[in-house]
Design a protein around this motif. Structure first.
Motif, PDB file in Angstrom:
ATOM      1  N   VAL A 103       0.862  -1.163   0.000  1.00 52.44           N
ATOM      2  CA  VAL A 103       0.000   0.000   0.000  1.00 52.44           C
ATOM      3  C   VAL A 103       0.907   1.224   0.000  1.00 52.44           C
ATOM      4  O   VAL A 103       1.845   1.310   0.780  1.00 52.44           O
ATOM      5  N   PHE A 155       1.140   5.480  -0.031  1.00 47.52           N
ATOM      6  CA  PHE A 155       0.376   6.661   0.331  1.00 47.52           C
ATOM      7  C   PHE A 155       1.100   7.892  -0.180  1.00 47.52           C
ATOM      8  O   PHE A 155       2.272   8.097   0.115  1.00 47.52           O
ATOM      9  N   TYR A 193       4.772   7.526   0.797  1.00 43.84           N
ATOM     10  CA  TYR A 193       5.126   6.573   1.833  1.00 43.84           C
ATOM     11  C   TYR A 193       4.857   5.162   1.348  1.00 43.84           C
ATOM     12  O   TYR A 193       3.919   4.931   0.601  1.00 43.84           O
ATOM     13  N   LEU A 212       3.809   1.826   2.786  1.00 39.15           N
ATOM     14  CA  LEU A 212       3.272   1.206   3.997  1.00 39.15           C
ATOM     15  C   LEU A 212       3.320  -0.309   3.874  1.00 39.15           C
ATOM     16  O   LEU A 212       2.333  -0.959   3.579  1.00 39.15           O
ATOM     17  N   VAL A 216      -1.884  -0.736  -4.269  1.00 41.18           N
ATOM     18  CA  VAL A 216      -2.865   0.261  -3.862  1.00 41.18           C
ATOM     19  C   VAL A 216      -2.152   1.586  -3.639  1.00 41.18           C
ATOM     20  O   VAL A 216      -1.120   1.627  -2.972  1.00 41.18           O
ATOM     21  N   VAL A 217      -2.658   2.614  -4.259  1.00 38.01           N
ATOM     22  CA  VAL A 217      -2.111   3.945  -4.018  1.00 38.01           C
ATOM     23  C   VAL A 217      -3.216   4.811  -3.435  1.00 38.01           C
ATOM     24  O   VAL A 217      -4.253   5.015  -4.056  1.00 38.01           O
ATOM     25  N   ILE A 218      -2.972   5.286  -2.243  1.00 35.52           N
ATOM     26  CA  ILE A 218      -3.961   6.123  -1.578  1.00 35.52           C
ATOM     27  C   ILE A 218      -3.425   7.545  -1.495  1.00 35.52           C
ATOM     28  O   ILE A 218      -2.258   7.759  -1.162  1.00 35.52           O
ATOM     29  N   LYS A 219      -4.256   8.488  -1.859  1.00 35.55           N
ATOM     30  CA  LYS A 219      -3.846   9.881  -1.751  1.00 35.55           C
ATOM     31  C   LYS A 219      -4.599  10.548  -0.617  1.00 35.55           C
ATOM     32  O   LYS A 219      -5.742  10.199  -0.343  1.00 35.55           O
ATOM     33  N   GLY A 220      -3.965  11.496  -0.002  1.00 33.63           N
ATOM     34  CA  GLY A 220      -4.611  12.191   1.098  1.00 33.63           C
ATOM     35  C   GLY A 220      -3.619  13.077   1.813  1.00 33.63           C
ATOM     36  O   GLY A 220      -2.693  13.595   1.195  1.00 33.63           O
ATOM     37  N   ILE A 221      -3.848  13.263   3.101  1.00 32.23           N
ATOM     38  CA  ILE A 221      -2.958  14.110   3.891  1.00 32.23           C
ATOM     39  C   ILE A 221      -2.145  13.228   4.829  1.00 32.23           C
ATOM     40  O   ILE A 221      -2.706  12.408   5.549  1.00 32.23           O
ATOM     41  N   CYS A 222      -0.843  13.410   4.808  1.00 34.52           N
ATOM     42  CA  CYS A 222       0.008  12.545   5.615  1.00 34.52           C
ATOM     43  C   CYS A 222       0.130  13.058   7.043  1.00 34.52           C
ATOM     44  O   CYS A 222      -0.323  14.156   7.363  1.00 34.52           O
ATOM     45  N   GLY A 237      -2.694   8.985  11.819  1.00 31.14           N
ATOM     46  CA  GLY A 237      -2.286  10.276  11.268  1.00 31.14           C
ATOM     47  C   GLY A 237      -2.431  10.401   9.762  1.00 31.14           C
ATOM     48  O   GLY A 237      -2.309  11.487   9.220  1.00 31.14           O
ATOM     49  N   PHE A 238      -2.698   9.323   9.095  1.00 27.98           N
ATOM     50  CA  PHE A 238      -2.871   9.392   7.641  1.00 27.98           C
ATOM     51  C   PHE A 238      -4.347   9.518   7.302  1.00 27.98           C
ATOM     52  O   PHE A 238      -5.166   8.720   7.749  1.00 27.98           O
ATOM     53  N   GLU A 239      -4.649  10.525   6.508  1.00 28.55           N
ATOM     54  CA  GLU A 239      -6.037  10.796   6.185  1.00 28.55           C
ATOM     55  C   GLU A 239      -6.298  10.565   4.700  1.00 28.55           C
ATOM     56  O   GLU A 239      -5.835  11.335   3.863  1.00 28.55           O
ATOM     57  N   PRO A 240      -7.016   9.527   4.367  1.00 30.38           N
ATOM     58  CA  PRO A 240      -7.199   9.178   2.957  1.00 30.38           C
ATOM     59  C   PRO A 240      -8.219  10.072   2.266  1.00 30.38           C
ATOM     60  O   PRO A 240      -9.209  10.473   2.865  1.00 30.38           O
ATOM     61  N   LYS A 241      -7.966  10.396   1.007  1.00 35.86           N
ATOM     62  CA  LYS A 241      -8.945  11.130   0.206  1.00 35.86           C
ATOM     63  C   LYS A 241      -9.408  10.286  -0.985  1.00 35.86           C
ATOM     64  O   LYS A 241     -10.577  10.125  -1.224  1.00 35.86           O
ATOM     65  N   GLU A 242      -8.424   9.807  -1.732  1.00 35.89           N
ATOM     66  CA  GLU A 242      -8.758   8.970  -2.872  1.00 35.89           C
ATOM     67  C   GLU A 242      -7.903   7.712  -2.841  1.00 35.89           C
ATOM     68  O   GLU A 242      -6.841   7.702  -2.237  1.00 35.89           O
ATOM     69  N   ALA A 243      -8.380   6.699  -3.524  1.00 38.66           N
ATOM     70  CA  ALA A 243      -7.612   5.467  -3.571  1.00 38.66           C
ATOM     71  C   ALA A 243      -7.669   4.870  -4.962  1.00 38.66           C
ATOM     72  O   ALA A 243      -8.682   4.972  -5.643  1.00 38.66           O
ATOM     73  N   ALA A 244      -6.577   4.325  -5.402  1.00 40.92           N
ATOM     74  CA  ALA A 244      -6.547   3.634  -6.683  1.00 40.92           C
ATOM     75  C   ALA A 244      -5.964   2.249  -6.470  1.00 40.92           C
ATOM     76  O   ALA A 244      -5.005   2.085  -5.720  1.00 40.92           O
ATOM     77  N   VAL A 245      -6.542   1.294  -7.120  1.00 40.59           N
ATOM     78  CA  VAL A 245      -6.046  -0.068  -7.002  1.00 40.59           C
ATOM     79  C   VAL A 245      -5.690  -0.588  -8.385  1.00 40.59           C
ATOM     80  O   VAL A 245      -6.473  -0.442  -9.318  1.00 40.59           O
ATOM     81  N   VAL A 246      -4.506  -1.098  -8.510  1.00 42.23           N
ATOM     82  CA  VAL A 246      -4.110  -1.721  -9.767  1.00 42.23           C
ATOM     83  C   VAL A 246      -3.792  -3.176  -9.495  1.00 42.23           C
ATOM     84  O   VAL A 246      -2.902  -3.498  -8.718  1.00 42.23           O
TER      85      VAL A 246
END
Lengths: 138, 138
Positions: A94, A96, A105, A107, A128-134, B120-129
């Motif tokens: 995963v 991030f 990051y 994970l 999995v690539v998750i975007k957001g605030i670290c 502490g990690f706050e997800p907004k979007e996620a992509a899965v390949v």
DNA sequence: GTAACTGCAAAATATTTGCATCCTT
DNA sequence: AAGGATGCAAATATTTTGCAGTTAC
């Protein structure tokens, strides 16, 4: 004998200055690195080409892995031990990416939940690539 | 008035030959397309630059979205309706790339399961390949 | 000593930008 | 008619390849 030297030995690679330094960069970096980062951060100025080739070698050996990003850029991160077993790299990580500071990051210790695929699709690896605030940007 | 024209109208874009044809390519294609695919498949030869700019425009409008891949390549796929709401594109897709035929599928109707992130990690979007063998290659 | 690694030069690719012209609205 | 879209040329940026010199084992 320091850590990076051990890694290179373990994978049967010659111990050279550039390889050691690039590995150090990865160990020092909290997140993943792009080619450009390495070029910028390395005190000694390696040739662009050397960096390309070193990254390629590390990839093949499974010392690092690449992180897919939606834009053009390719990021690399150190693999944990479990990540490369006799050359067979499995990319079930995963990742991030912070929308604010752009740090990526890796994970490693998060497991990817099962995803239901349509009939006929046979999964081998998943990323999995998750975007957001670290954690540093909140 | 055909489908692609409607899409362009909907997003307030001028109806031009290249835009219509590139959209047609996406509709005709089962999987995602790379820049090179479009260049190859388009009967009329658009300028490289036009393709770059068209894809960029489509991306900004949320007509297509990019698919992250671990190597350098960037792939694009048509967005479903739910995918772009007033310009705010959310990339919560599952993508499947076939190890055999390299076709990238955009599995819009698969939901991404919750992933537990560290403190502490706050997800907004996620992509899965997901990589594996697709339904046509078994 | 030999094989492998590096640096330099150059080729091949990919992407971006500026500007004049053409097309859509 | 006006603004936006396209094509061409050219500037940048990125990645790959070949080869000679150097270094690690």
């Amino acid at each position: 004998m320091d850590g990076v030297t051990l890694i290179l030995k373990k994978y049967g690679l010659a111990i050279t200055e550039s390889r050691k330094q690039i590995l150090e960069l990865f160990k020092a970096s909290e997140g993943a690195l792009a080619h450009a980062d390495i070029e910028k951060k390395s005190s000694a100025n390696f040739d662009r080409v050397t960096i390309y080739r070193t990254l390629q070698t590390f990839l093949e050996k499974g010392i690092i892995h690449s992180i897919p990003t939606a834009d053009n850029s390719v990021l690399y991160a150190l693999c944990k031990d479990e990540c490369a077993i006799t050359g067979h790299h499995h990319d079930n990580h995963v990742h991030f990416v912070c929308n604010q500071c752009s740090v990526a990051y890796c994970l490693d210790n998060i497991t990817i939940p099962e995803v239901k695929l349509p009939e006929g699709f046979e999964p081998k690896e998943a990323a999995v690539v998750i975007k957001g605030i670290c954690k540093n940007c909140r």
